[in-house]
Write a protein that holds these residues in place. Structure first.
Motif, PDB file in Angstrom:
ATOM      1  N   VAL A 138     -86.923  22.656  48.989  1.00 17.06           N
ATOM      2  CA  VAL A 138     -87.840  21.538  49.180  1.00 17.06           C
ATOM      3  C   VAL A 138     -87.023  20.254  49.079  1.00 17.06           C
ATOM      4  N   THR A 139     -87.600  19.187  49.576  1.00 17.81           N
ATOM      5  CA  THR A 139     -86.955  17.890  49.445  1.00 17.81           C
ATOM      6  C   THR A 139     -87.907  16.957  48.710  1.00 17.81           C
TER       7      THR A 139
ATOM      8  N   ASP B 236     -91.655  20.636  52.163  1.00 24.69           N
ATOM      9  CA  ASP B 236     -90.930  21.893  52.208  1.00 24.69           C
ATOM     10  C   ASP B 236     -89.810  21.765  53.230  1.00 24.69           C
ATOM     11  N   GLY B 237     -88.674  22.373  52.924  1.00 25.84           N
ATOM     12  CA  GLY B 237     -87.562  22.333  53.856  1.00 25.84           C
ATOM     13  C   GLY B 237     -86.439  21.407  53.408  1.00 25.84           C
TER      14      GLY B 237
END
Lengths: 421, 119, 117
Positions: free
Chosen positions: B56-57, B69-70
């Protein structure tokens, strides 16, 4: 106990019925409980599915256990442990019997299984999970729907849906997404994501309100179940009550939405006597309870809008000013083009079609709007009222071209035909 | 001097590889590399990262945390792991970087560690 | 569970800050590091020199190609990392949000690949 005895048809039938009932009632509870500590939902699903398979062998021969949930849980746990250790137990009868009698022993001693479905739903709707897969994930893990059913409801291929679900469950395990009800300060936002997922499942079920497509499964009942679950488990959360109220209002009108011949009927033309009154009363009660908590939110406003529409249809009293005010409030929370669109329609009712057209969102600014059938249908309606028949006809053409549902298309075609030449 | 060797590879290629290719390209190759690093005594730390889809960022604006997310950036190659080494100079660091298996099917970035002065 | 917190920042910002602002920035990172230490969750951390000191290496058929600069030309670049050990992702996210980089840039959180027994 003997070997695999010949199963009497009645015994087999009863066992399958009990297993079926337990599955519907307890599947999500068992999955949540099994997966909570390990965060391994896939392993829990596999273990539980094997437990159900064993139940269908054991219960017809030896009778249904007094506590079927506990039996299944004990067996599933055993399976999960074995799978984790990598020792796949074969079909040896002795091993089967041992597992099943362990299940029975546990079942006799076991208390009620704690309900961790809410924690499971919060995990499924965690910000780390891609928003588009949250609703399918909740449907699969809490209700046990298979990927094929879910895929067809969301108009994707089963293979693609399956893959995304597997990845999402992997993420829960590998990234360590906890099964936990969030703390007070985070709860409203996190709950919003859970409610959004439930609502997404509900609205997907809606696009086939006649249930005419036999391949596509109607998810409205499942989504309603989930909304009730959320409201039951979080009775102090007004948004959870608001969502249930919203869905009940909408569901109460399902019979009025189609004519006998399957023709689509918009809200303004529906026959109130076809509405499910007890369901609407329930919705009303929920909305009142939510309002008393004095913490307004998106779903409460949407439910209040439904309530206002129902009031107007029943009494004939115009309350468009109130409706426009509600849309103002909703737009402040959810600045979506769809909300802006409906707000414009309400404004048109109060201040005339030109005012409505001016309040419309700009399709040039939002390309998604240009692909949204109701946008063009609404423009067409207002243009027609404003006397711009030519432009209205063009807008109806666009709307018709964008509509999937043949019954709705026919409705729009009739409206277009009714325009002045 | 400490340097961070960062291994970037295209995650999307991984599922398409045969088991033999995975074994040779990854497990065997990195085994050899790590062994060499250990033998030389320069290795101070290393880690393999889970795929970007599992991350997540986090950004904070106006005191509120926003979780997406990502990864931070959707680049063609993604950081798959790193090696922290202690070597005399940048040439030595580059020499190790070039031997990292990721240099062959991905990209390796080397950066000096910014030593913080102790008060 | 082990997670890596990767701090991404716009490198152009730091040089434009006043000495006082820079000192405040450093103090914030020191305080953050201290908090991680006190909580007993920190397993390692490093600050990286800017991308002007970065080198990129690719090899094809045994031949190495060495270029100046970082792998990706993104607006924000990796400035440092913190390796932490915490019970779950929410705990990792909580720590990530407290990192000063989260307010001026982004902090990417990724689980470390654990070795299966």
């Amino acid at each position: 106990m003997g070997n695999a005895a010949a199963v009497s048809p009645e015994g087999g039938e009863q066992a399958r019925n009990t297993a079926g009932l337990v599955a519907r009632r307890s599947y999500g509870k068992l999955i949540a409980f099994l997966a909570a500590r390990t965060r391994d939902v896939s392993a829990a699903e596999d273990a539980l599915s094997e437990a159900f398979a064993l139940a269908l062998k054991d219960w017809p021969a030896n009778g249904c256990p007094t506590n079927p949930e506990a039996w299944l849980l004990a067996v599933a746990r055993r399976r999960a442990i074995d799978a984790f250790r990598g020792r796949r137990r074969g079909e040896a009868a002795g091993e089967q019997l041992r597992i099943m009698s362990e299940g029975l022993a546990h079942a006799e001693a076991a208390p009620e299984i704690p309900d961790q479905r809410l924690a499971l739903m919060f995990a499924c709707a965690h910000p780390a999970i891609d928003a588009g897969i949250r609703a399918p994930l909740v449907l699969q893990t809490v209700l046990g729907l298979d990927a094929k059913t879910i895929a067809s409801a969301f108009l994707t291929s089963p293979a693609a849906m399956s893959k995304r679900l597997v990845r999402a469950k992997e993420k829960i395990r590998e990234a360590g997404i906890p099964f936990r009800i969030p703390a007070r300060d985070e709860l409203p936002e996190r709950l919003g994501a859970v409610l959004d997922a439930i609502y997404a499942a509900f609205t997907e079920g809606w696009t086939d309100p006649a249930g005419a497509d036999v391949v596509r499964r109607d998810l409205t009942e499942e989504a309603l179940f989930l909304a009730r679950l959320a409201a039951d488990l979080l009775p102090g959360e007004p948004e959870a009550l608001g969502l249930l109220a919203l869905m009940l209002y909408a569901h109460a009108r399902r019979r009025a939405r189609r004519q006998a011949e399957g023709e689509y009927v918009p809200l303004a033309e529906q026959d109130p006597s076809q509405w499910d009154s007890p369901m609407m009363l329930e919705a009303e009660g929920l909305l009142r309870r939510a309002a008393a908590m004095e913490s307004i939110g998106r779903y409460q406003i949407e439910a209040a809008l439904q309530s206002a529409h129902v009031f107007r249809c029943r009494t004939g009293e115009a309350n468009w000013r109130d409706v426009a005010a509600l849309y103002d409030a909703l737009y402040a929370l959810v600045a979506s083009p769809v909300v802006a669109l409906n707000r414009a329609l309400a404004i048109a009712e109060v201040d005339g079609p030109q005012a409505g057209l001016q309040a419309m969102p700009d399709a040039a600014a939002d390309p998604r709007l240009a692909q949204y059938q109701p946008y063009w249908a609404a423009r067409a309606e207002l243009l027609s009222r404003a006397g711009a028949a030519q432009e209205a006809r063009r807008a109806y053409d666009l709307a018709i071209g964008l509509e999937r549902d043949p019954a709705v298309r026919r409705f729009l075609e009739r409206r277009r035909a009714a325009l002045e030449p | 001097m400490q340097y961070l060797i960062m291994a970037y590879t295209d995650e999307k290629l991984w599922p398409g590889l045969s088991a033999a290719a995975k074994e040779q390209r990854f497990f065997a190759a990195y085994s050899v590399y790590v062994e060499a690093l250990n033998q030389s005594g320069v290795l101070k730390g290393m880690n393999r990262l889970r795929p970007v889809a599992e991350g997540v960022t986090v950004r904070v604006s106006e005191g509120k945390a926003q979780v997406l997310d990502g990864p931070y950036a959707e680049t063609k190659e993604q950081l798959g792991g790193y090696f922290l080494i202690d070597v005399p100079d940048s040439e030595a660091a580059l020499s190790w970087a070039a031997r990292c298996p990721a240099a062959e099917h991905g990209v390796v970035e080397v950066r000096p560690i910014w030593e913080m002065r102790q008060p | 569970m082990q997670y890596i917190l990767m701090a991404y920042l716009d490198e152009n910002v730091w040089p434009t800050m006043s000495k006082e602002q820079q000192e405040q920035g450093m103090a914030a990172y020191m305080a953050y590091g201290q908090a991680l230490q006190t909580a007993g969750v920190i397993k390692g951390s490093n600050r990286l020199r800017p991308t002007s000191d970065a080198t990129t290496v690719r090899t094809t058929g045994g031949k190495s190609q060495v270029l100046d600069g970082p792998y990706a030309e993104t607006r924000e670049q990796l400035a440092g990392y913190f390796l932490i050990d915490v019970p779950d992702l929410d705990a990792a996210i909580s720590w990530a949000s407290r990192c000063p980089a989260a307010s001026h840039g982004s902090v990417e959180v990724r689980p470390i690949w654990s070795i299966q027994p």
